[in-house]
Design a protein around this motif. Sequence first.
Motif, PDB file in Angstrom:
ATOM      1  N   THR A  71       0.876  -1.179   0.000  1.00 34.58           N
ATOM      2  CA  THR A  71       0.000   0.000   0.000  1.00 34.58           C
ATOM      3  C   THR A  71       0.906   1.220   0.000  1.00 34.58           C
ATOM      4  O   THR A  71       2.088   1.117  -0.314  1.00 34.58           O
ATOM      5  N   ASP A  72       0.365   2.383   0.348  1.00 36.85           N
ATOM      6  CA  ASP A  72       1.240   3.539   0.511  1.00 36.85           C
ATOM      7  C   ASP A  72       1.042   4.141   1.894  1.00 36.85           C
ATOM      8  O   ASP A  72       0.065   3.842   2.597  1.00 36.85           O
ATOM      9  N   GLY A  73       1.995   4.982   2.290  1.00 34.60           N
ATOM     10  CA  GLY A  73       1.945   5.563   3.620  1.00 34.60           C
ATOM     11  C   GLY A  73       0.723   6.430   3.848  1.00 34.60           C
ATOM     12  O   GLY A  73       0.248   6.544   4.980  1.00 34.60           O
ATOM     13  N   PHE A  74       0.202   7.044   2.796  1.00 30.90           N
ATOM     14  CA  PHE A  74      -0.984   7.879   2.931  1.00 30.90           C
ATOM     15  C   PHE A  74      -2.174   7.036   3.409  1.00 30.90           C
ATOM     16  O   PHE A  74      -2.947   7.462   4.265  1.00 30.90           O
ATOM     17  N   HIS A  75      -2.299   5.841   2.837  1.00 32.47           N
ATOM     18  CA  HIS A  75      -3.390   4.954   3.242  1.00 32.47           C
ATOM     19  C   HIS A  75      -3.197   4.504   4.696  1.00 32.47           C
ATOM     20  O   HIS A  75      -4.172   4.447   5.464  1.00 32.47           O
ATOM     21  N   TYR A  86      -3.708   8.967  16.904  1.00 29.76           N
ATOM     22  CA  TYR A  86      -3.170  10.263  16.487  1.00 29.76           C
ATOM     23  C   TYR A  86      -1.677  10.389  16.785  1.00 29.76           C
ATOM     24  O   TYR A  86      -1.166  11.475  17.017  1.00 29.76           O
ATOM     25  N   THR A  87      -0.992   9.258  16.738  1.00 28.72           N
ATOM     26  CA  THR A  87       0.454   9.257  16.896  1.00 28.72           C
ATOM     27  C   THR A  87       1.093  10.152  15.833  1.00 28.72           C
ATOM     28  O   THR A  87       0.746  10.063  14.656  1.00 28.72           O
ATOM     29  N   PRO A  88       2.021  11.041  16.213  1.00 30.31           N
ATOM     30  CA  PRO A  88       2.674  11.889  15.210  1.00 30.31           C
ATOM     31  C   PRO A  88       3.381  11.051  14.141  1.00 30.31           C
ATOM     32  O   PRO A  88       3.936   9.991  14.443  1.00 30.31           O
ATOM     33  N   VAL A  89       3.351  11.531  12.903  1.00 26.51           N
ATOM     34  CA  VAL A  89       3.944  10.810  11.772  1.00 26.51           C
ATOM     35  C   VAL A  89       4.903  11.713  11.019  1.00 26.51           C
ATOM     36  O   VAL A  89       4.555  12.850  10.655  1.00 26.51           O
ATOM     37  N   ILE A 102       1.551  17.772   0.021  1.00 26.19           N
ATOM     38  CA  ILE A 102       0.267  18.248   0.521  1.00 26.19           C
ATOM     39  C   ILE A 102      -0.643  17.079   0.853  1.00 26.19           C
ATOM     40  O   ILE A 102      -1.341  17.083   1.875  1.00 26.19           O
ATOM     41  N   ILE A 103      -0.627  16.031   0.018  1.00 25.85           N
ATOM     42  CA  ILE A 103      -1.436  14.845   0.293  1.00 25.85           C
ATOM     43  C   ILE A 103      -1.031  14.242   1.624  1.00 25.85           C
ATOM     44  O   ILE A 103      -1.873  13.887   2.456  1.00 25.85           O
ATOM     45  N   GLY A 104       0.278  14.121   1.846  1.00 24.88           N
ATOM     46  CA  GLY A 104       0.761  13.533   3.091  1.00 24.88           C
ATOM     47  C   GLY A 104       0.358  14.337   4.307  1.00 24.88           C
ATOM     48  O   GLY A 104      -0.123  13.799   5.309  1.00 24.88           O
ATOM     49  N   LEU A 105       0.504  15.642   4.230  1.00 28.73           N
ATOM     50  CA  LEU A 105       0.153  16.501   5.358  1.00 28.73           C
ATOM     51  C   LEU A 105      -1.353  16.555   5.558  1.00 28.73           C
ATOM     52  O   LEU A 105      -1.842  16.578   6.685  1.00 28.73           O
ATOM     53  N   SER A 106      -2.096  16.544   4.455  1.00 29.66           N
ATOM     54  CA  SER A 106      -3.554  16.560   4.548  1.00 29.66           C
ATOM     55  C   SER A 106      -4.087  15.258   5.136  1.00 29.66           C
ATOM     56  O   SER A 106      -5.165  15.230   5.725  1.00 29.66           O
ATOM     57  N   SER A 107      -3.336  14.186   4.969  1.00 28.91           N
ATOM     58  CA  SER A 107      -3.747  12.896   5.513  1.00 28.91           C
ATOM     59  C   SER A 107      -3.552  12.829   7.025  1.00 28.91           C
ATOM     60  O   SER A 107      -4.056  11.914   7.669  1.00 28.91           O
ATOM     61  N   GLY A 108      -2.817  13.788   7.575  1.00 24.69           N
ATOM     62  CA  GLY A 108      -2.593  13.795   9.019  1.00 24.69           C
ATOM     63  C   GLY A 108      -1.140  13.699   9.415  1.00 24.69           C
ATOM     64  O   GLY A 108      -0.830  13.529  10.592  1.00 24.69           O
ATOM     65  N   GLY A 109      -0.231  13.787   8.431  1.00 25.51           N
ATOM     66  CA  GLY A 109       1.190  13.754   8.751  1.00 25.51           C
ATOM     67  C   GLY A 109       1.625  15.033   9.448  1.00 25.51           C
ATOM     68  O   GLY A 109       1.018  16.087   9.278  1.00 25.51           O
ATOM     69  N   ASP A 110       2.691  14.938  10.252  1.00 24.38           N
ATOM     70  CA  ASP A 110       3.173  16.091  10.998  1.00 24.38           C
ATOM     71  C   ASP A 110       4.387  16.743  10.347  1.00 24.38           C
ATOM     72  O   ASP A 110       4.690  17.905  10.622  1.00 24.38           O
ATOM     73  N   ASP A 111       5.085  16.016   9.509  1.00 23.45           N
ATOM     74  CA  ASP A 111       6.273  16.564   8.858  1.00 23.45           C
ATOM     75  C   ASP A 111       6.662  15.613   7.736  1.00 23.45           C
ATOM     76  O   ASP A 111       6.133  14.504   7.623  1.00 23.45           O
ATOM     77  N   ARG A 207       4.336  26.719   2.846  1.00 23.33           N
ATOM     78  CA  ARG A 207       3.160  26.054   2.289  1.00 23.33           C
ATOM     79  C   ARG A 207       2.573  25.037   3.247  1.00 23.33           C
ATOM     80  O   ARG A 207       1.383  24.699   3.151  1.00 23.33           O
ATOM     81  N   ILE A 208       3.396  24.545   4.179  1.00 22.44           N
ATOM     82  CA  ILE A 208       2.858  23.609   5.165  1.00 22.44           C
ATOM     83  C   ILE A 208       1.812  24.301   6.031  1.00 22.44           C
ATOM     84  O   ILE A 208       0.834  23.683   6.465  1.00 22.44           O
ATOM     85  N   VAL A 209       1.991  25.603   6.285  1.00 24.28           N
ATOM     86  CA  VAL A 209       1.006  26.355   7.053  1.00 24.28           C
ATOM     87  C   VAL A 209      -0.312  26.416   6.280  1.00 24.28           C
ATOM     88  O   VAL A 209      -1.388  26.196   6.831  1.00 24.28           O
ATOM     89  N   ASP A 210      -0.230  26.698   4.984  1.00 27.77           N
ATOM     90  CA  ASP A 210      -1.436  26.753   4.145  1.00 27.77           C
ATOM     91  C   ASP A 210      -2.195  25.428   4.195  1.00 27.77           C
ATOM     92  O   ASP A 210      -3.424  25.401   4.324  1.00 27.77           O
ATOM     93  N   THR A 211      -1.450  24.327   4.110  1.00 29.27           N
ATOM     94  CA  THR A 211      -2.073  23.006   4.113  1.00 29.27           C
ATOM     95  C   THR A 211      -2.774  22.728   5.433  1.00 29.27           C
ATOM     96  O   THR A 211      -3.921  22.260   5.470  1.00 29.27           O
ATOM     97  N   TYR A 212      -2.111  23.045   6.537  1.00 24.49           N
ATOM     98  CA  TYR A 212      -2.699  22.768   7.844  1.00 24.49           C
ATOM     99  C   TYR A 212      -3.869  23.690   8.158  1.00 24.49           C
ATOM    100  O   TYR A 212      -4.841  23.267   8.803  1.00 24.49           O
ATOM    101  N   VAL A 213      -3.795  24.941   7.731  1.00 22.81           N
ATOM    102  CA  VAL A 213      -4.931  25.832   7.926  1.00 22.81           C
ATOM    103  C   VAL A 213      -6.134  25.323   7.146  1.00 22.81           C
ATOM    104  O   VAL A 213      -7.271  25.358   7.636  1.00 22.81           O
TER     105      VAL A 213
END
Length: 249
Positions: A71-75, A86-89, A102-111, A207-213
């Motif tokens: 699979t992929d990490g996003f899934h 909600y473990t940090p990723v 953006i996909i990774g951060l939108s999925s709930g990644g932290d960095d 851009r990470i700020v834009d994604t999280y906002v």
Amino acid sequence: MIDEQLPLGRPGARHTVLVVEDDSSIRTLLTSALTAAGYAVASAGSGQEAMFEAGSRRPDLIVLDVMLPDTDGFHVIRELRAQGVYTPVLFLTARTGVEDRIIGLSSGGDDYVTKPFHVQEILLRIRAILRRSDTPPSAGSARPPLRYADLTLDESSHEVHRAGRPVKLSPTEFRLLACLLTQPERVLEKAEILQQVWQYGFSGDTRIVDTYVKNLRRKIDQEPPALIHTVRGVGYCLRLPRDESLTAP
């Protein structure tokens, strides 16, 4: 290559890090580096193994490769978040495109860190994530809940409510909202938000700020009035719409 300045863990804090990487050489490198830095380390080579280890080990942080054999990490992260984990990723990715990040951060990644990477950078990012997500208030020093309009954030219980509705946030989303709530109606520049929430500069990539906002707005502003606003060319602020500002409690 492992740097002689390697140890970048937190003295006296035995955090567990789960390394999910299908490349055995990278997995071994990261496991050795993290162990030398004072972390307890678990590892997995596939998405299925990652889900099992995350459930059984309950790690403090997951280093997650995007490209996995099954699979992929996003899934993987979407599945974990759907299960209330909600473990940090920290994502590892060979993809350098902005859309993939953006996909990774939108999925709930932290960095995220792109390959090839320096081990020292991984350790710095891990330490920063743990520092901002693992700092419980000391006994007797719990702060009262932060409130604005019908939005409430309780740092002691890590709970957020909007108009009485519970809102589930990742650790980074929680810190971002707290940043906005502690300075309501003040416009915060993106660089300032990076410093306060992430505590380092992401190589100047705001851009990470834009994604999280965007993520936060989707969760917080499901019902009117909208509270999170963009000030074009400057940053973001938490406020009621101008025509409703006089009704704020």
